[in-house]
Design a protein around this motif. Structure first.
Motif, short mmCIF file in Angstrom:
data_model
loop_
_atom_site.label_atom_id
_atom_site.label_comp_id
_atom_site.label_asym_id
_atom_site.label_seq_id
_atom_site.Cartn_x
_atom_site.Cartn_y
_atom_site.Cartn_z
N ALA A 168 -13.94 0.20 -0.65
CA ALA A 168 -13.66 0.96 0.58
C ALA A 168 -12.71 0.17 1.48
CB ALA A 168 -14.96 1.29 1.31
N ASN A 169 -12.93 -1.14 1.59
CA ASN A 169 -12.04 -1.99 2.38
C ASN A 169 -10.65 -2.06 1.78
OD1 ASN A 169 -13.94 -2.57 4.36
ND2 ASN A 169 -14.70 -4.36 3.27
N ALA A 170 -10.57 -2.10 0.46
CA ALA A 170 -9.27 -2.11 -0.21
C ALA A 170 -8.50 -0.83 0.11
CB ALA A 170 -9.44 -2.26 -1.72
N LEU A 171 -9.19 0.29 0.12
CA LEU A 171 -8.55 1.56 0.44
C LEU A 171 -8.07 1.58 1.89
CD1 LEU A 171 -7.70 4.37 -0.45
CD2 LEU A 171 -9.99 5.18 0.18
N LYS A 172 -8.88 1.07 2.80
CA LYS A 172 -8.46 1.00 4.21
C LYS A 172 -7.20 0.16 4.36
CE LYS A 172 -13.08 1.49 6.15
NZ LYS A 172 -14.18 0.80 6.84
N LYS A 173 -7.17 -0.99 3.71
CA LYS A 173 -5.99 -1.86 3.78
C LYS A 173 -4.77 -1.19 3.17
CE LYS A 173 -8.56 -6.17 3.86
NZ LYS A 173 -8.91 -7.39 3.14
N TYR A 174 -4.96 -0.52 2.04
CA TYR A 174 -3.86 0.18 1.38
C TYR A 174 -3.30 1.26 2.30
CZ TYR A 174 -1.35 3.15 -1.87
OH TYR A 174 -0.38 3.92 -2.47
N ASN A 175 -4.19 2.06 2.89
CA ASN A 175 -3.75 3.13 3.79
C ASN A 175 -3.07 2.57 5.03
OD1 ASN A 175 -4.48 5.32 2.20
ND2 ASN A 175 -6.56 5.36 3.00
N GLN A 176 -3.58 1.46 5.56
CA GLN A 176 -2.97 0.85 6.75
C GLN A 176 -1.55 0.38 6.44
OE1 GLN A 176 -4.04 0.77 9.90
NE2 GLN A 176 -2.10 -0.18 10.43
N ARG A 177 -1.38 -0.24 5.28
CA ARG A 177 -0.04 -0.70 4.89
C ARG A 177 0.91 0.48 4.70
NH1 ARG A 177 -2.63 -5.22 1.53
NH2 ARG A 177 -2.60 -6.91 3.04
N ALA A 178 0.39 1.57 4.17
CA ALA A 178 1.23 2.76 3.99
C ALA A 178 1.67 3.29 5.34
CB ALA A 178 0.47 3.82 3.21
N LEU A 179 0.77 3.32 6.31
CA LEU A 179 1.12 3.79 7.65
C LEU A 179 2.14 2.85 8.31
CD1 LEU A 179 -2.34 4.94 9.05
CD2 LEU A 179 -0.39 6.38 8.43
N GLU A 180 1.97 1.56 8.11
CA GLU A 180 2.93 0.60 8.67
C GLU A 180 4.31 0.82 8.06
OE1 GLU A 180 1.15 -3.20 7.91
OE2 GLU A 180 -0.39 -2.92 9.45
N ILE A 209 5.53 3.60 6.89
CA ILE A 209 6.08 4.84 7.46
C ILE A 209 6.63 4.57 8.85
CG2 ILE A 209 5.46 7.14 8.33
CD1 ILE A 209 3.49 7.30 5.92
N GLY A 210 5.91 3.76 9.62
CA GLY A 210 6.38 3.40 10.96
C GLY A 210 7.70 2.64 10.92
N HIS A 211 7.82 1.72 9.97
CA HIS A 211 9.08 0.96 9.83
C HIS A 211 10.23 1.88 9.43
CE1 HIS A 211 7.18 -2.85 10.49
NE2 HIS A 211 6.38 -2.73 9.44
N ILE A 212 9.97 2.79 8.53
CA ILE A 212 11.01 3.73 8.09
C ILE A 212 11.44 4.61 9.26
CG2 ILE A 212 11.44 5.75 6.63
CD1 ILE A 212 9.59 4.36 4.54
N ALA A 213 10.48 5.08 10.05
CA ALA A 213 10.80 5.91 11.21
C ALA A 213 11.66 5.14 12.21
CB ALA A 213 9.52 6.42 11.86
N ALA A 214 11.34 3.88 12.42
CA ALA A 214 12.12 3.06 13.36
C ALA A 214 13.55 2.88 12.87
CB ALA A 214 11.44 1.71 13.55
N VAL A 215 13.73 2.65 11.58
CA VAL A 215 15.07 2.49 11.01
C VAL A 215 15.86 3.79 11.14
CG1 VAL A 215 16.34 2.13 8.85
CG2 VAL A 215 14.44 0.60 9.46
N LEU A 216 15.22 4.91 10.83
CA LEU A 216 15.89 6.20 10.95
C LEU A 216 16.30 6.48 12.39
CD1 LEU A 216 13.75 8.40 8.54
CD2 LEU A 216 16.09 7.58 8.17
N LYS A 217 15.40 6.17 13.32
CA LYS A 217 15.70 6.39 14.73
C LYS A 217 16.87 5.51 15.17
CE LYS A 217 13.62 6.23 19.32
NZ LYS A 217 12.43 5.91 20.09
N ALA A 218 16.88 4.26 14.75
CA ALA A 218 17.98 3.36 15.10
C ALA A 218 19.30 3.86 14.53
CB ALA A 218 17.69 1.95 14.61
#
Length: 86
Positions: A57-69, A71-80
Motif C-alpha cells: 500500500a505504501n509502495a502504491l502511495k509513493k508511486y502515485n505521488q511520483r506520478a503526480l509530481e 505531471i506537475g513538472h510537465i505542466a510547469a514546462v508547458l506553461k513556461a
C-alpha cells in the motif's frame, strides 16, 4: 479499480488461485489502466500478512505521488513554453 479488488477477494474466499500477473497485465492494457499500479495492487492483494499489505500500500502511495509530481513538472514546462511563445 474496475472491481479487480472484489474479484480477487472472491477468488480467495473460494480458495481459487490469485489472478496471474500476465492476466492482470492483459486486463490493464485492454482497459487502458496503468500496468504498474495494477501489478502493485495485485501484490497487495496476494500479501499474506498485514505488514506485507502495508508495504505494498505504501509502495502504491509513493508511486502515485511520483506520478503526480511528474505531471506537475510537465505542466510547469508547458506553461513556461506557452509564456515564451506569447
Amino acid at each position: 479499480d474496475l472491481g479487480l479488488r472484489s474479484a480477487l477477494m472472491s477468488m480467495k474466499k473460494n480458495n481459487e488461485r490469485n489472478l496471474p500477473e500476465e492476466s492482470a497485465i492483459d486486463i490493464a492494457e485492454r482497459c487502458d489502466l496503468d500496468v504498474t499500479e495494477v501489478l502493485i495492487r495485485l501484490q497487495e492483494e496476494k500479501a499474506k500478512t498485514t505488514s506485507e499489505k502495508n508495504a505494498w500500500a505504501n509502495a502504491l502511495k509513493k508511486y502515485n505521488q511520483r506520478a503526480l509530481e511528474s505531471i506537475g513538472h510537465i505542466a510547469a514546462v508547458l506553461k513556461a513554453n506557452l509564456i515564451n511563445f506569447a
